[in-house]
Structures are given as structure tokens and as C-alpha cells.
Design a protein around this motif. Structure first.
Motif, mmCIF file in Angstrom:
data_model
loop_
_atom_site.group_PDB
_atom_site.id
_atom_site.type_symbol
_atom_site.label_atom_id
_atom_site.label_comp_id
_atom_site.label_asym_id
_atom_site.label_seq_id
_atom_site.Cartn_x
_atom_site.Cartn_y
_atom_site.Cartn_z
ATOM 1 N N LEU A 38 0.848 -1.182 0.000
ATOM 2 C CA LEU A 38 0.000 0.000 0.000
ATOM 3 C C LEU A 38 0.888 1.239 0.000
ATOM 4 N N VAL A 39 0.584 2.176 -0.901
ATOM 5 C CA VAL A 39 1.286 3.451 -0.939
ATOM 6 C C VAL A 39 0.347 4.512 -0.368
ATOM 7 N N VAL A 40 0.812 5.238 0.639
ATOM 8 C CA VAL A 40 0.040 6.330 1.223
ATOM 9 C C VAL A 40 0.944 7.551 1.305
ATOM 10 N N ASN A 41 0.544 8.615 0.651
ATOM 11 C CA ASN A 41 1.299 9.867 0.665
ATOM 12 C C ASN A 41 0.507 10.947 1.398
ATOM 13 N N GLY A 42 1.151 11.645 2.327
ATOM 14 C CA GLY A 42 0.514 12.763 3.017
ATOM 15 C C GLY A 42 -0.808 12.385 3.654
ATOM 16 N N SER A 43 -1.865 13.128 3.302
ATOM 17 C CA SER A 43 -3.184 12.896 3.887
ATOM 18 C C SER A 43 -4.022 11.905 3.078
ATOM 19 N N GLY A 44 -3.399 11.237 2.117
ATOM 20 C CA GLY A 44 -4.120 10.225 1.352
ATOM 21 C C GLY A 44 -4.563 9.076 2.238
ATOM 22 N N SER A 45 -5.558 8.309 1.770
ATOM 23 C CA SER A 45 -6.052 7.199 2.580
ATOM 24 C C SER A 45 -6.641 6.105 1.720
ATOM 25 N N VAL A 46 -6.581 4.880 2.263
ATOM 26 C CA VAL A 46 -7.256 3.735 1.659
ATOM 27 C C VAL A 46 -8.529 3.500 2.446
ATOM 28 N N ASN A 47 -9.633 3.207 1.726
ATOM 29 C CA ASN A 47 -10.944 3.093 2.360
ATOM 30 C C ASN A 47 -11.689 1.894 1.781
ATOM 31 N N TYR A 48 -12.598 1.346 2.590
ATOM 32 C CA TYR A 48 -13.367 0.179 2.162
ATOM 33 C C TYR A 48 -14.850 0.459 2.379
ATOM 34 N N ALA A 49 -15.662 0.066 1.404
ATOM 35 C CA ALA A 49 -17.104 0.335 1.466
ATOM 36 C C ALA A 49 -17.850 -0.759 0.728
ATOM 37 N N ALA A 50 -19.134 -0.872 0.997
ATOM 38 C CA ALA A 50 -19.963 -1.896 0.372
ATOM 39 C C ALA A 50 -19.884 -1.798 -1.144
#
Length: 233
Positions: A38-50
Motif C-alpha cells: 500500500l502506498v500512502v502519501n501525506g493525507s491520502g487514505s485507503v478506504n473500504y465500502a460496500a
């Protein structure tokens, strides 16, 4: 096609070791030698949803490389997944926007991107965008890009907010075919570029890898059940 996939990403949180930069990604099916993180830069985010099947993944924020997130797989094994002669990519994409919102948001949303040893050689990818009020799907097969315009006036019915679009791109014998919701909408010819797969090859889910600067145009629509395998018979 029912054939065994060479790569299968469920796109839910169980495949990822965490939500911070560098967290390992372990797809349900992957070839030996593929490294995912997983690459996360600064305020970026990974999210999960239906999504279509359980949860899918989406990333914030589009569209620069300073405050975003995406999945990145590297290694010569990328070439084991994406063969230029034949194959098929399929996934579900759940829209988080209607057409008017998407047009205001501007820029591309990149569902996936594949490069070989040449950082400028994008062999396979899929993107959504709005051009002059039209919803456009842009995809590449074996280094050749193609465009499909969703019929005008049907954009929100096909891919409006909350809508799930099933996408499949199949290629073999010099012909690439695009399917939406199981219906063939386009078939085009292509002459494949010669690929050079090495340890520097990469495959992004949720971003477009730009030269040596990292991923751009992250996908904030929900990606689900990403599968690569043999083409439909």
C-alpha cells in the motif's frame, strides 16, 4: 470465463496488513514473485465500502501524487499476469458520483495501470473521465489505447452515484473487446508492443504511475473483485 485466474484481488481489508504506507498486500490469487504494498502519501487514505461482493476499495485523494493512496505491485511476475497475446481483466466499479459531480471533480480516475521495464510504456490500463460533458472510458491493451463513450443521456443510468458497473476487457488474436455489464460494447484491433518484464515492472490498482514520480489520478470510485485470467472462450 470460469477459468482459474492468475490474479484475483477481492479488494477488501482482509488482504491488506494495515492502512499505513508500506503495508503488505496479499491478494487471494497471485503469481510467485509478485510484491504488493500500500502506498500512502501525506493525507491520502485507503478506504473500504460496500460493493458488489462484500466490500471494495477506494482511495483519497485524487489527483496529484502528494496526498493520495493506491496499491502497487512490482516485479517481473507482473508479466505473468498480463500477457500481450491474450487475457482478460474484469472488475466491478461502484460510482461515488453522478455525471455533474464527476464533471466538476475533473481529471481522470485510474482503476489500474501496468508498465514494463520502460517507465513510459503503459501496456494496460483503465480510466474514467468526462470530456465535453461526455463520460469516457479509456483503456489500453498491449500498449494500444482505445476510447469508449457512454451513450449520451445514459451516463447516470449506467454509472451514476451508487451504480455498479461490471467491466471486462478481453484480448486475443489481435482483437480487444470491451464488455459492460456482460454486454459487448466495443471490439477493436491492436498490434501488441513487445514487453520487457523485469524487477522494475509495476502494476498499480487505483492509480496511474507517472514516470518516476509515483501514482496519480487515484480512483475514488469503489473497485471490487479485480480478476485477471484467460479470455472468454
Amino acid at each position: 470465463s470460469g477459468a482459474t485466474p492468475v490474479f484475483y484481488l477481492r479488494s477488501d481489508a482482509t488482504e491488506v496488513a494495515g492502512t499505513t504506507n508500506g503495508a503488505a498486500i496479499t491478494p487471494a490469487v497471485e503469481p510467485a514473485g509478485l510484491a504488493g504494498k500500500l502506498v500512502v502519501n501525506g493525507s491520502g487514505s485507503v478506504n473500504y465500502a460496500a460493493a458488489q461482493v462484500g466490500n471494495g476499495v477506494y482511495f483519497l485523494n485524487c489527483c496529484s501524487n502528494t496526498n493520495n493512496a493506491y496499491y502497487k505491485f512490482t516485479g517481473a511476475a507482473v508479466g505473468t499476469i498480463f500477457g500481450s497475446a491474450q487475457g482478460q481483466v474484469s472488475f466491478y466499479l461502484k460510482s461515488r458520483y453522478n455525471l455533474a459531480q464527476r464533471e466538476t471533480a475533473s481529471s481522470y480516475r485510474s482503476v489500474f495501470d501496468v508498465r514494463d521495464d520502460n517507465s513510459a510504456n503503459h501496456l494496460f490500463f483503465f480510466q474514467t473521465s468526462v470530456v465535453s460533458g461526455r463520460l469516457v472510458l479509456t483503456y489500453a491493451v498491449a500498449g494500444v489505447s482505445h476510447y469508449y463513450y457512454i451513450p449520451q443521456g445514459t451516463e447516470d443510468a449506467v454509472f451514476g452515484a451508487g451504480r455498479v458497473l461490471q467491466v471486462a476487457i478481453s484480448w486475443q488474436a489481435g482483437a480487444a473487446t470491451l464488455y459492460l455489464n456482460g454486454v459487448q460494447v466495443q471490439s477493436v484491433s491492436y498490434t501488441p508492443k513487445t514487453a520487457n518484464w523485469t524487477a522494475r515492472s509495476n502494476f498499480d490498482v487505483g492509480a496511474y504511475e507517472y514516470l518516476t514520480y509515483g501514482g496519480y489520478d487515484t480512483c475514488d470510485d469503489i473497485i471490487d473483485e479485480f480478476t485477471v485470467g484467460p479470455p472468454n472462450p
